[in-house]
Motif scaffolding. Structure first.
Motif, short mmCIF file in Angstrom:
data_model
loop_
_atom_site.label_atom_id
_atom_site.label_comp_id
_atom_site.label_asym_id
_atom_site.label_seq_id
_atom_site.Cartn_x
_atom_site.Cartn_y
_atom_site.Cartn_z
N LEU A 2 -1.46 6.55 -12.49
CA LEU A 2 -1.84 5.77 -11.33
C LEU A 2 -1.27 6.37 -10.06
CD1 LEU A 2 -1.20 2.16 -12.71
CD2 LEU A 2 -3.39 3.32 -12.50
N ASN A 3 -2.05 6.34 -8.99
CA ASN A 3 -1.51 6.85 -7.74
C ASN A 3 -0.70 5.78 -7.04
OD1 ASN A 3 -3.27 5.15 -6.21
ND2 ASN A 3 -4.92 6.63 -6.52
N LYS A 4 -0.02 6.15 -5.97
CA LYS A 4 0.92 5.24 -5.30
C LYS A 4 0.21 3.99 -4.78
CE LYS A 4 4.51 5.20 -1.70
NZ LYS A 4 4.04 4.03 -0.98
N GLU A 5 -1.04 4.17 -4.27
CA GLU A 5 -1.76 3.03 -3.72
C GLU A 5 -2.05 1.98 -4.79
OE1 GLU A 5 -1.46 5.92 -0.88
OE2 GLU A 5 -2.36 6.21 -2.85
N GLU A 6 -2.20 2.41 -6.02
CA GLU A 6 -2.52 1.47 -7.09
C GLU A 6 -1.30 0.73 -7.60
OE1 GLU A 6 -4.50 4.42 -9.53
OE2 GLU A 6 -6.36 3.28 -9.39
N VAL A 7 -0.13 1.37 -7.61
CA VAL A 7 1.04 0.74 -8.20
C VAL A 7 2.00 0.16 -7.17
CG1 VAL A 7 0.92 2.17 -10.25
CG2 VAL A 7 2.31 2.93 -8.33
N GLY A 8 1.96 0.63 -5.94
CA GLY A 8 2.91 0.19 -4.93
C GLY A 8 2.38 -0.98 -4.11
N ILE A 9 3.26 -1.55 -3.29
CA ILE A 9 2.89 -2.63 -2.38
C ILE A 9 2.17 -2.02 -1.18
CG2 ILE A 9 3.74 -4.58 -1.03
CD1 ILE A 9 4.15 -4.80 -4.09
N THR A 10 1.00 -2.54 -0.87
CA THR A 10 0.16 -1.91 0.16
C THR A 10 0.15 -2.68 1.49
OG1 THR A 10 -1.82 -3.08 -0.64
CG2 THR A 10 -1.34 -0.91 -1.59
N VAL A 11 0.85 -3.79 1.56
CA VAL A 11 0.90 -4.56 2.82
C VAL A 11 2.35 -4.82 3.18
CG1 VAL A 11 -1.34 -5.67 2.50
CG2 VAL A 11 0.72 -6.77 1.62
N PHE A 17 2.31 -11.99 4.77
CA PHE A 17 3.27 -12.50 3.81
C PHE A 17 2.61 -12.98 2.53
CE2 PHE A 17 6.13 -15.72 2.03
CZ PHE A 17 7.33 -15.00 1.99
N SER A 18 1.49 -13.67 2.64
CA SER A 18 0.83 -14.23 1.47
C SER A 18 0.34 -13.13 0.53
CB SER A 18 -0.34 -15.12 1.90
OG SER A 18 -0.99 -15.66 0.77
N GLU A 19 -0.33 -12.12 1.08
CA GLU A 19 -0.82 -11.02 0.27
C GLU A 19 0.34 -10.22 -0.31
OE1 GLU A 19 -3.15 -8.15 -1.66
OE2 GLU A 19 -3.58 -10.20 -1.00
N TRP A 20 1.37 -10.01 0.50
CA TRP A 20 2.57 -9.30 0.02
C TRP A 20 3.15 -10.02 -1.20
CZ3 TRP A 20 7.43 -11.46 -0.42
CH2 TRP A 20 8.46 -10.58 -0.79
N TYR A 21 3.28 -11.33 -1.11
CA TYR A 21 3.85 -12.11 -2.20
C TYR A 21 3.02 -11.95 -3.47
CZ TYR A 21 5.26 -16.18 -4.96
OH TYR A 21 5.67 -16.99 -5.98
N THR A 22 1.70 -12.08 -3.34
CA THR A 22 0.83 -11.98 -4.50
C THR A 22 0.94 -10.59 -5.14
OG1 THR A 22 -0.72 -13.58 -3.58
CG2 THR A 22 -1.55 -12.15 -5.31
N GLN A 23 0.97 -9.56 -4.32
CA GLN A 23 1.08 -8.20 -4.86
C GLN A 23 2.41 -8.02 -5.60
OE1 GLN A 23 0.17 -4.76 -2.53
NE2 GLN A 23 -1.62 -5.69 -1.54
N VAL A 24 3.49 -8.55 -5.06
CA VAL A 24 4.79 -8.41 -5.73
C VAL A 24 4.76 -9.09 -7.10
CG1 VAL A 24 7.24 -8.98 -5.65
CG2 VAL A 24 6.10 -8.11 -3.60
N VAL A 25 4.23 -10.30 -7.14
CA VAL A 25 4.16 -11.03 -8.41
C VAL A 25 3.40 -10.22 -9.46
CG1 VAL A 25 3.18 -13.05 -9.56
CG2 VAL A 25 4.39 -13.32 -7.40
N ASP A 279 11.20 -7.01 -0.40
CA ASP A 279 10.94 -6.21 0.80
C ASP A 279 9.63 -5.45 0.61
OD1 ASP A 279 11.50 -4.01 -0.83
OD2 ASP A 279 13.52 -3.73 -0.03
N ASP A 280 9.34 -4.54 1.54
CA ASP A 280 8.06 -3.83 1.50
C ASP A 280 7.93 -2.88 0.32
OD1 ASP A 280 7.29 -5.19 3.72
OD2 ASP A 280 7.46 -3.52 5.12
N LYS A 281 9.02 -2.62 -0.37
CA LYS A 281 8.97 -1.80 -1.58
C LYS A 281 8.69 -2.65 -2.82
CE LYS A 281 9.90 2.54 -0.45
NZ LYS A 281 9.12 3.69 -0.93
#
Length: 482
Positions: A2-11, A17-25, A279-281
């Protein structure tokens, strides 16, 4: 791969905040969406965090005389009708079972939204005299409430993990002491284990648990400025013992209605941990509840180095495991060290130990802290004695940072014209309130903020109500909630 865009947090956490939270989960592998709207599947790391919370609380509750029990998921409608005013508050959220196969059942069955009616109908059979008291039972259950419009993993789902305690006492004084003792257990658990500061106090009559005489609560603020109720403990008085005939014979052989409490926390605490510390990571976990506290990453680029580096990694792992720590060695040869660093940062592991050929030559390892991403060297002979101290420092620093956020985002106001602008900035507002429900309702109507908590010790305010200007009865905390 997987490339970074697929596995990492993109926002960015600040920008969305809402999208960030969902991506982290999802990307930190805590949970995933179930096929049924409003439900989530807890993945092993998410469940491990819940297990840590459960183990910590369970030990504290057992030390204070509470025992665990189990309750079934189905409650007959006829039983719920025994406490109509209480159940009315849950009725819009109730899932009903109406059929067994193709056959319609007579008395509808509710999928348990909460357990007061079920537990107390049984308590009335179990309690006969003062010798049966206090009865202090805790239930590690799921509950089901129809949340299908505005769902969010761990915060608002139709089914959730929680614990709910239900106790019975001979006196009002004993029951009220129980309410405060449980709230203190909750507070210490959240602050010391999850590194999240809370404000404790009472709910207003408007916001209290339906059926309670009063509700005590612990509240915290999230980075987007919204309030999150972290747990509650309710004094039920005799509001349930009377309709459910929870009575006992006292030492004088006189029959009395018992005094009751109920209390609970849910996996909402996991959601709070994600929001407050991430955080953003990605995820940032406090060491006390992290499924993996330390990840060891061996670094080598030749077969010659691989053997000695892996040997040292195994040695460090055995040492740390012997200290009671949760350790994982990332032995995946197909991935680069940089990819591994990013993945473990995304998953929130508090401490990373890097071991390479140059480290071996210098008799040290590199230690990377997740919460502030700082690196330092640690000699081999200091690993066993200092890693525990480093983890405690991480825990303490995470709490300090969260406490600063709570303090910085709490403003004291006496001028109502500033109320809404400060809310828009994402603040808690501490202000005098007269105690009149009309002012509370008007503020809610005009600003979408409610009274989150009346902090202990804030009673007898000398200020004027921020809304009507009359004498204040308490300095309360207003906020917008999830």
């Amino acid at each position: 791969m997987l490339n970074k865009e697929e596995v990492g947090i993109t926002v960015s956490k600040k920008e969305d905040f809402s999208e960030w939270y969902t991506q982290v989960v999802l990307k930190a592998q805590l949970a995933d969406y179930a096929p049924v709207k409003g439900l989530i599947v807890l993945r092993p790391d998410g469940y491990a965090i819940w297990e840590s919370i459960r183990t910590i609380l369970d030990e504290k509750l057992k030390k204070t005389g509470h025992r665990n029990g189990f309750l079934p998921i189905l409650i007959p409608e006829s039983l719920l009708g025994k406490e109509k005013s209480h159940f009315a508050g849950f009725n819009p959220e109730v899932f009903w079972v109406t059929h067994s196969g193709d056959t319609e059942i007579g008395d509808r069955l509710a999928l348990r939204p909460t357990s007061e009616t079920l537990a107390y109908s049984l308590y009335s059979k179990w309690i006969q005299s003062w010798r049966d008291l206090p009865l202090k039972i805790n239930f590690w259950n799921t509950a089901l409430r129809a949340e299908i419009k505005a769902t969010k993993p761990f915060l608002r789902t139709s089914e959730f993990l929680w614990q709910e305690g239900h106790t019975v006492h001979a006196t009002q004084e004993e029951a009220e002491s129980e309410v405060l003792a449980i709230l203190e257990i909750y507070k210490k658990t959240v602050e010391e284990e999850l590194a999240i500061p809370v404000i404790t106090g009472k709910k207003s009559n408007k916001e209290k648990f339906v059926g309670a005489v009063y509700t005590t609560t612990m509240e915290s603020i999230m980075p987007d400025g919204k309030a999150l109720q972290m747990g509650t403990s309710h004094f039920l008085g005799q509001n349930f013992s009377k309709p459910f005939d929870v009575k006992f014979l006292d030492k004088n052989n006189v029959e009395n209605y018992a005094w009751q409490t109920s209390w609970g926390v849910s996996w909402r605490l996991i959601g709070a941990t994600i929001m407050v510390h991430g955080d953003d990571k990605g995820l940032v976990l406090p060491p006390r509840v992290a499924p993996i506290q330390i990840v060891i990453v061996p670094i080598y680029y030749s077969d010659k180095d691989a053997q000695r580096v892996n040997q040292k990694a195994d040695e460090v792992e055995r040492l740390l495991v012997s200290k009671g720590l949760r350790v994982h060695v990332d032995r995946r040869d197909e991935l680069t060290p940089g990819f591994k660093y990013n993945e473990w940062e995304l998953r929130g592991v508090p401490l990373r130990i890097e071991i390479g050929p140059k480290d071996l030559d210098k008799q040290k390892v590199t230690v990377a802290r997740r919460h502030n991403r700082q690196k330092s060297d640690l000699p081999f002979d200091k690993i066993g004695s200092e890693i525990g101290t480093i983890l405690q420092q991480i825990q303490d620093e995470m709490f300090t940072a969260a406490k600063k956020m709570l303090d910085d985002r709490t403003v004291t106001l006496t001028d109502y014209s500033r109320f809404k602008p400060e809310l828009e900035k994402g603040h808690f507002i501490k202000a005098p309130w007269c105690g009149n429900a009309t002012c509370e309702e008007k503020i809610k109507e005009e600003t979408m903020a409610d009274i989150r908590v009346i902090p202990f010790g804030s009673e007898n305010s000398t200020g004027k109500c921020i809304y009507c200007g009359q004498q204040g009865s308490a300095d309360v905390i207003f906020g917008r909630a999830y």
